[in-house]
Enzyme design. Structure first.
Site, PDB file in Angstrom:
ATOM      1  N   ARG A  37     -35.895 -15.422  -0.210  1.00  9.63           N
ATOM      2  CA  ARG A  37     -35.545 -16.831   0.053  1.00  9.63           C
ATOM      3  C   ARG A  37     -36.552 -17.654  -0.735  1.00  9.63           C
ATOM      4  O   ARG A  37     -37.750 -17.558  -0.510  1.00  9.63           O
ATOM      5  CB  ARG A  37     -35.613 -17.131   1.551  1.00  9.63           C
ATOM      6  CG  ARG A  37     -34.497 -16.445   2.338  1.00  9.63           C
ATOM      7  CD  ARG A  37     -34.394 -16.943   3.766  1.00  9.63           C
ATOM      8  NE  ARG A  37     -33.133 -16.522   4.365  1.00  9.63           N
ATOM      9  CZ  ARG A  37     -32.930 -15.336   4.952  1.00  9.63           C
ATOM     10  NH1 ARG A  37     -33.907 -14.482   5.038  1.00  9.63           N
ATOM     11  NH2 ARG A  37     -31.744 -15.028   5.442  1.00  9.63           N
ATOM     12  N   GLY A  90     -16.166  -1.678  24.572  1.00 11.42           N
ATOM     13  CA  GLY A  90     -15.756  -1.867  25.958  1.00 11.42           C
ATOM     14  C   GLY A  90     -16.774  -2.637  26.785  1.00 11.42           C
ATOM     15  O   GLY A  90     -16.996  -2.326  27.960  1.00 11.42           O
ATOM     16  N   ARG A 102     -28.778  -4.624   9.366  1.00 11.41           N
ATOM     17  CA  ARG A 102     -28.729  -5.105   7.979  1.00 11.41           C
ATOM     18  C   ARG A 102     -28.665  -3.959   6.971  1.00 11.41           C
ATOM     19  O   ARG A 102     -28.400  -4.193   5.795  1.00 11.41           O
ATOM     20  CB  ARG A 102     -29.979  -5.930   7.656  1.00 11.41           C
ATOM     21  CG  ARG A 102     -30.052  -7.240   8.353  1.00 11.41           C
ATOM     22  CD  ARG A 102     -30.862  -8.241   7.534  1.00 11.41           C
ATOM     23  NE  ARG A 102     -30.765  -9.550   8.131  1.00 11.41           N
ATOM     24  CZ  ARG A 102     -29.708 -10.355   7.998  1.00 11.41           C
ATOM     25  NH1 ARG A 102     -28.677  -9.994   7.259  1.00 11.41           N
ATOM     26  NH2 ARG A 102     -29.677 -11.522   8.594  1.00 11.41           N
ATOM     27  N   SER A 159     -21.713   1.068  35.759  1.00  8.78           N
ATOM     28  CA  SER A 159     -22.645   0.686  34.688  1.00  8.78           C
ATOM     29  C   SER A 159     -21.936  -0.313  33.800  1.00  8.78           C
ATOM     30  O   SER A 159     -20.714  -0.343  33.753  1.00  8.78           O
ATOM     31  CB  SER A 159     -23.062   1.908  33.877  1.00  8.78           C
ATOM     32  OG  SER A 159     -21.952   2.413  33.171  1.00  8.78           O
ATOM     33  N   ASP A 197     -24.472 -18.773   2.865  1.00  3.64           N
ATOM     34  CA  ASP A 197     -24.573 -20.236   2.850  1.00  3.64           C
ATOM     35  C   ASP A 197     -25.671 -20.791   1.950  1.00  3.64           C
ATOM     36  O   ASP A 197     -25.437 -21.609   1.060  1.00  3.64           O
ATOM     37  CB  ASP A 197     -24.924 -20.719   4.263  1.00  3.64           C
ATOM     38  CG  ASP A 197     -23.704 -21.022   5.074  1.00  3.64           C
ATOM     39  OD1 ASP A 197     -22.679 -20.350   4.836  1.00  3.64           O
ATOM     40  OD2 ASP A 197     -23.779 -21.901   5.946  1.00  3.64           O
ATOM     41  N   GLU A 206     -27.163 -13.205  18.938  1.00  4.38           N
ATOM     42  CA  GLU A 206     -28.496 -13.761  18.697  1.00  4.38           C
ATOM     43  C   GLU A 206     -28.511 -15.284  18.927  1.00  4.38           C
ATOM     44  O   GLU A 206     -29.446 -15.839  19.479  1.00  4.38           O
ATOM     45  CB  GLU A 206     -28.814 -13.482  17.227  1.00  4.38           C
ATOM     46  CG  GLU A 206     -30.218 -13.498  16.788  1.00  4.38           C
ATOM     47  CD  GLU A 206     -30.264 -13.249  15.275  1.00  4.38           C
ATOM     48  OE1 GLU A 206     -29.197 -13.032  14.652  1.00  4.38           O
ATOM     49  OE2 GLU A 206     -31.373 -13.279  14.712  1.00  4.38           O
ATOM     50  N   VAL A 212     -21.428  -5.732 -13.079  1.00  5.96           N
ATOM     51  CA  VAL A 212     -21.971  -5.155 -14.308  1.00  5.96           C
ATOM     52  C   VAL A 212     -20.894  -4.398 -15.087  1.00  5.96           C
ATOM     53  O   VAL A 212     -20.728  -4.572 -16.295  1.00  5.96           O
ATOM     54  CB  VAL A 212     -23.161  -4.215 -13.981  1.00  5.96           C
ATOM     55  CG1 VAL A 212     -23.593  -3.439 -15.222  1.00  5.96           C
ATOM     56  CG2 VAL A 212     -24.323  -5.015 -13.410  1.00  5.96           C
ATOM     57  N   ARG A 260     -26.750   1.890  34.909  1.00 10.58           N
ATOM     58  CA  ARG A 260     -27.535   0.730  34.546  1.00 10.58           C
ATOM     59  C   ARG A 260     -26.704  -0.391  33.940  1.00 10.58           C
ATOM     60  O   ARG A 260     -25.595  -0.165  33.466  1.00 10.58           O
ATOM     61  CB  ARG A 260     -28.588   1.121  33.511  1.00 10.58           C
ATOM     62  CG  ARG A 260     -29.817   1.720  34.122  1.00 10.58           C
ATOM     63  CD  ARG A 260     -30.826   2.086  33.056  1.00 10.58           C
ATOM     64  NE  ARG A 260     -31.983   2.715  33.686  1.00 10.58           N
ATOM     65  CZ  ARG A 260     -32.779   3.595  33.099  1.00 10.58           C
ATOM     66  NH1 ARG A 260     -32.557   3.968  31.862  1.00 10.58           N
ATOM     67  NH2 ARG A 260     -33.806   4.103  33.752  1.00 10.58           N
ATOM     68  N   THR A 288     -27.562 -19.370  -0.254  1.00 10.97           N
ATOM     69  CA  THR A 288     -27.405 -18.963  -1.648  1.00 10.97           C
ATOM     70  C   THR A 288     -26.411 -19.875  -2.372  1.00 10.97           C
ATOM     71  O   THR A 288     -26.639 -20.308  -3.504  1.00 10.97           O
ATOM     72  CB  THR A 288     -26.876 -17.517  -1.702  1.00 10.97           C
ATOM     73  OG1 THR A 288     -27.754 -16.697  -0.929  1.00 10.97           O
ATOM     74  CG2 THR A 288     -26.789 -17.001  -3.122  1.00 10.97           C
TER      75      THR A 288
END
Lengths: 328, 328, 328, 328
Positions: free
Chosen positions: D77, D191, D261, D221, D108, D228, D29, D168, D110
Site C-alpha cells: 500500500r 450450516g 488470504r 452445538s 478499490d 470482520e 504476460v 460447544r 488500487t
C-alpha cells in the site's frame, strides 16, 4: 566439528521423485553453508553429474522450496552412469569442480550407483532415502512415503463416497512395485475390505471368502486395495475374476497412478527430510562415506549403503492381522 | 405462499452421484419442514421409488451432512423405471404414501425418467441438476461440477510436480463423456499444453504442432488434458501415437477416474445445492411441475425439464482461445 | 487368547478431542467383536459414565467413521468424576451394566481419572493416548498429533503466501499449553525464522538478534511460531515488543486456534489409532490394567498409566539446532 | 486486432493480496507476448512504479506460477502514490521505460490510484479486480474470493468437528471489512446457526432468539459466523454477551485471520484470473482506458473504473433467507 577436509559438496536427486526431496536439498545446502562448506546442485541426477550440469547453491537458492513437491534439481534415470565410461566422466567433473563429496537423494538404484562410484573413484558419498515406497533398510521411513500415504488415502476416501452411494465394489491400485507399505497403511486407514500386497501370499479363494463374509454382515459397498506389485494377478484381472465369481457385483477399477508421487509434502516428510539432509552433511563432516543417513526410533543413524540396498524393511505382521480384524 | 395442495413431497437422488447432493437433500428437507410440508427420502433412486424404500425425514435427519460427498439416500440407475410396469409400481407407492410431488436430483437420465413419470401419472416433479459434468441446460452450473474441477485440478497439480521433475509428457484423462467442461477448465487452471474435448474438432497434426512449438520455446515437460469423451482417439492411443511421432519423449498416461465424483463439496457447490434444493420446494409450492430449478446469473430460474434434457450448455469459445494463448 | 474373564468392555473419549479418536473407537469395537467381547460406548466421557449414558456398539455402529474428525462418543471434562461420589456412581453404572473394563481415550487428565477409578473400585482400565499435544509418555506419538501438525503447517503455508507478498513479519501461535511439539515441528516444516516453545529458555534479545541476522541476509518476510504455552510472553506481547524494537516492520499476529483440533485424521493418525485401539483390547485380554497402550519404535507397548501421566516426552534437542540452522 | 499504438505495457499488483493474482499476471504476460506487446512487471505495487522497480517479463517468467498463492510481483500500500509528487515520479518512470499502459490488479484502493493517475497523466490504465472480499462492482466475482470461501469453509468444518464433540458454541470471525460475502456464503456452506454481516441490521435479541430456537430443537452445538466488519459488536463482545445471556453455554471464539488470504487458488479463481488478465490486454488493445475488466454472466465486460469503485455488489437477499431457513 572439524571439516578441514570437506570444502565442497554436491547434492543430487535421482530415480523416482518423492515429495520432500526439496526439503532435503534445502537442508543439505543450508547445513553446508552454516559450516562454511560450499555446495553445488547437480541438475538431472547422475546424467547431470556426467555432463557437469552444476549450479552453485547458497541459502537463498533454496528459499520457499520446503513446501514444494518434486525436486528443483530435477531427477532422471541415467543409463550412462551404469557404464564405467559414464562414471569416469562424472569423476572428472567432480575433480574439475573440486567436489569432495556427494549427497545422493533417492532409492535403491540411486544408492547402487553411488556405492559403485565411491568404490571406483574414492569420492565420498552419502545417501539420503527419498522414495515413496518406504522400502529402504536403515530408516524407519523414507522421504515422500508419508505424503504418498495421505495422497492415496484421500483419493480412496473420495472413491469411497461414490462406492457407498452406488453400492459398488472398487479395486484400487496404489503404488509399490516391490513393497506393500502404501497399500497396507492406506488400506487400513481407509477401512478397506481387503489388501493385496507382494509380501503376503494371497489367493483368490481367500479374497472371495472375504467378500462372502462381508456380504453376510450386510456390507453393501467395498474397497479392495491392491499394491502395484501384487503377484497374484493384475488389478484388472482381479476385478475380472471377482466379477465372474459374483456376477451381481457392480465392480470398478481405479489406478491411482502418479498423483501419489507429487503434492506438497506433509509435515512429517518435511521434518524427516530436513533431519536427513542435515544428517548427511554432518555424516560427511565426521568422515563417513558409503553410508546412508536415516532416522530410526527418532535418532539419526548411519547405515552402510550396502545394507540399505540389500536388506529390506519388513511389513509389520501385526498390521496384517489388524487390517483383517478391523475390516468388518 | 400457499401450499394448500402440497402436503407431502419425496426427494431422491439418481444417476451418477455428485458432491453437493447431500447439501441439496438437506435444503429440500429443511425448506419443506419450514413450510410444514412433510418430506420423505427415497433410498436408491427410482428403484427405491418402485420398491417403496422410503424414510421419513425431518430437520435432524440431515444434520451434519452438508459437508459429505456422495448421497445419503444412495443412488442407482434403474432399468425397471424405464418400463411402464416399473413406473406404475412407483406411482402406486406414491399414492399409498400420499406423496404429492417428487424432487429428483440428478442429470439427463434422471430428468427423462421424471418427465415421463409426470406425464403418465400426473405426479408433480421438479428436477435439481446434480452431475459433475455441467452439461445440463437451464443452469450456469450443476451441483458437483465445481468440486470435480478442483479435484481434477489438484490431481493434475500433483502430477505436474513429477512431470516437471522428470521432464515428462503426461496425458491425463478427466471425466466428461459428452462434455468437455471439466477438461477445459481444469486444463486452463493447470496450465495444460493442450486440451482435447468432444466439442472441438481435434487432430493429431494440431496436437503434434503444439508439441513442436512447446519444444522450440524450451518447455521441458507438458501436460495434455483429454476429456473422457474425446472423439479423436482414446487417451492411451493418443499417447501411443505421440510416442511414435516423438520417440524421445518420456510419455505417461493417467486416468483420474472416480476420485472426481467424491470428496467434500466445495463452498460454491454447497451454496449452489442449498439454493437449488430450496428453489425446488419453492417451485413446487408455486404449483410448478415438469421443470428444473437452476441458477442463472445468480438468480433462481425454472426451466421446462424438456429443455433441460434436450438443450445443452455450450463451451465458451473464448475459453478455447484463452487456453491456447496461455499455454505457452 | 483366552478372554474368559472379559465379557463386556466400555469405551469412552474424554478431555480435548483429537482427530483419530473415531478410528480408535472403531478399532476397540471391532477388535472386541472379533473376540466375542461385548462393547458399550459411553457418551460424553466420564459424565456419561456417571449418568449411564451408554450405547451398545457393534461392528456396524462404527462404519464410515474412520475418516471423521472429532469423536462420535462426544467428550467432556467432568468435574463430578473428580469427586468420590461421582466415581461411586460411575462404578454403580459399571456394575449394573456388567462392564468388566474401561478403555479410556484421552490425555493426562483422562488417565488420572482412570487411574484413581481403577484403584478405588478395581474396575480394569486401559488408556489410549489421544491428544494433539503429543505430551504423553509411553508412546512415540499420540493420536491426533500428526493431523494437527499438518493442519498447523498448511495454515502457516497459507499465511506465508501473504507474508511474502507484503514483506511482513507474522507471529503465529499454535496449540501446545505445556509442550512445544506442534510448534517445533510445524515451525521446521514451514521454514520459520524462529520457534518459541515452553521447553526452551527464550529471550527477547535472542529473538531480536535472529531478526537482525535475517535482515542482513536479505530475508524480506518472516514467520515466528509461538507455542500457546510459551513462557517468555504472550504472542501479542512478543509482536508488540518486536514492533517497538523494529518500528519499520509490518507485523501481524495470527492465532491458529481450534482448527488444529479438527479435520479428517491423517493416514498416520488413523493407523496409529487403529493399532492402539486394537492394542487396548488385546491388553485387557491379557489381563493388564492401569496401563496405557502405546506404539514405540513401531511396536505395541504397555506403560504403567502412572508413568504415562508423570513422565513426559522430551523435545529432541537436535531438532532445536536443526530448526536454527535451517532457518536462514 | 490492431495494436499499433500499444507497444509496451506494465502489470502490477497492489493492496491486499489474493489467491489467483499470479494467474492474472501470467495471463497478462502471455497474452501480451502472443500479441507481440512487450510486458514489464512492476515489483511492489505503486511504490515499485514510483521507484522504477521493474522487471522484463516473458512467457517463461510466469511458468509454474498459476498454482501459487500470493503475488510474485509483491504488493504494497503506497502512501507516496497518494501524493501528486509520487504520481509524477511514477509517470516519469513510465515515460522513461516507454510504458504505454498499466494493468492494475487489486481492489478499490488500487483502482482509485489508477483512475487519478490516468486522468492526471493520460497513461492508459485497466483494472483487474483482485480481492478476496468480492466487493467490486462490474464483475460477478473477484479474484481470490472463491479460494477464500473454501479456505474459510474448510476451517469452519474443522472447528465444527470439535464443536460437535464438546457441545460447544463457536463464534467464528471471517474476513470482510465492508462486505459480508465471505461470511454469508461460508456460513451457509457450513450450516452456521447464524450469520452476522455489515449489510444486514443485526440485533442481540435476534441472535439470542435464534439460540433459543436451536436449543428447543435439540441442537447441542452451534456455529455463528461473524464478518470482520459487523457493526453490532466485535466478535469477542458478541461471545461475551451471549455468555451473559446463556451462562451454561461453553462458548469459544476463533478469528480465522490471514489464512484466508493465502493458499493455492481454486480452479474457479485460476480460470477467472486467466480470463480477466487476458481481457485486460484485449481491452487495452481495443483502446479502452480507465475501465475494469470483469466477468458477468460468463461474459467478459468492461466497466468504467469509476463505477467499479463507487458502486457495490449487493448481497443477494434470497441468500439471507435461505441461510435462516436451512440453519435449523
Amino acid at each position: 566439528m572439524g571439516n578441514a577436509s570437506l570444502k565442497k559438496i554436491a547434492v543430487l536427486t535421482s530415480g523416482g521423485d518423492a515429495p520432500g526431496m526439496n526439503a532435503a536439498i534445502r537442508a543439505v545446502v543450508r547445513t553446508a553453508n552454516y559450516h562454511k562448506i560450499d555446495c553445488i546442485g547437480v541438475r538431472g541426477g547422475y546424467t547431470g553429474l556426467i555432463e557437469g550440469n552444476f549450479t552453485k547453491m547458497g541459502p537463498r537458492s533454496v528459499s520457499n522450496i520446503i513446501n514444494l513437491g518434486g525436486t528443483i534439481l530435477r531427477s532422471a534415470r541415467s543409463k550412462e552412469f551404469r557404464t564405467e565410461e559414464g562414471r569416469q566422466k562424472a569423476f572428472e567433473q567432480c575433480q574439475k569442480n573440486g567436489i569432495d563429496a556427494l549427497v545422493c537423494i533417492g532409492g535403491d538404484g540411486t544408492f547402487t550407483g553411488a556405492k559403485i562410484f565411491a568404490e571406483e573413484f574414492g569420492v565420498k558419498v552419502i545417501g539420503v532415502p527419498g522414495t515413496i515406497d518406504n522400502d529402504i533398510f536403515g530408516t524407519d521411513f523414507t522421504i515422500g512415503y508419508d505424503t504418498a500415504l495421505n495422497t492415496a488415502m484421500e483419493a480412496i476416501d473420495k472413491i469411497r463416497d461414490t462406492a457407498t452411494s452406488h453400492n459398488r465394489v472398487f479395486f484400487i491400485e496404489v503404488m509399490g512395485r516391490d513393497a506393500g507399505f502404501i497399500a497396507l497403511n492406506s488400506g487400513i486407514a481407509s477401512g478397506a475390505l481387503d489388501i493385496l500386497i507382494p509380501e503376503k501370499k494371497d489367493s483368490l479363494e481367500d479374497l472371495f471368502e472375504t467378500f462372502e463374509k462381508a456380504q453376510k454382515r450386510g456390507k453393501t459397498s467395498s474397497i479392495v486395495i491392491v499394491a502395484e506389485g501384487e503377484r497374484l494377478a493384475s488389478t484388472y484381472e482381479l476385478a475380472e475374476q471377482t466379477k465372474q465369481r459374483f456376477p451381481d457385483y457392480d465392480i470398478r477399477v481405479s489406478i491411482l497412478g502418479h498423483i501419489q508421487r507429487g503434492g506438497a509434502p506433509s509435515c512429517a516428510d518435511r521434518v524427516l527430510a530436513s533431519r536427513m539432509g542435515y544428517g548427511a552433511v554432518v555424516g560427511l563432516m565426521k568422515g563417513l562415506t558409503n553410508v546412508m543417513a536415516g532416522i530410526r526410533s527418532n535418532d539419526l543413524v548411519f547405515t552402510p549403503i550396502e545394507d540399505a540396498i540389500k536388506k529390506h524393511n519388513e511389513i509389520n505382521q501385526d498390521l496384517l492381522q489388524i487390517a483383517e480384524i478391523l475390516a468388518m
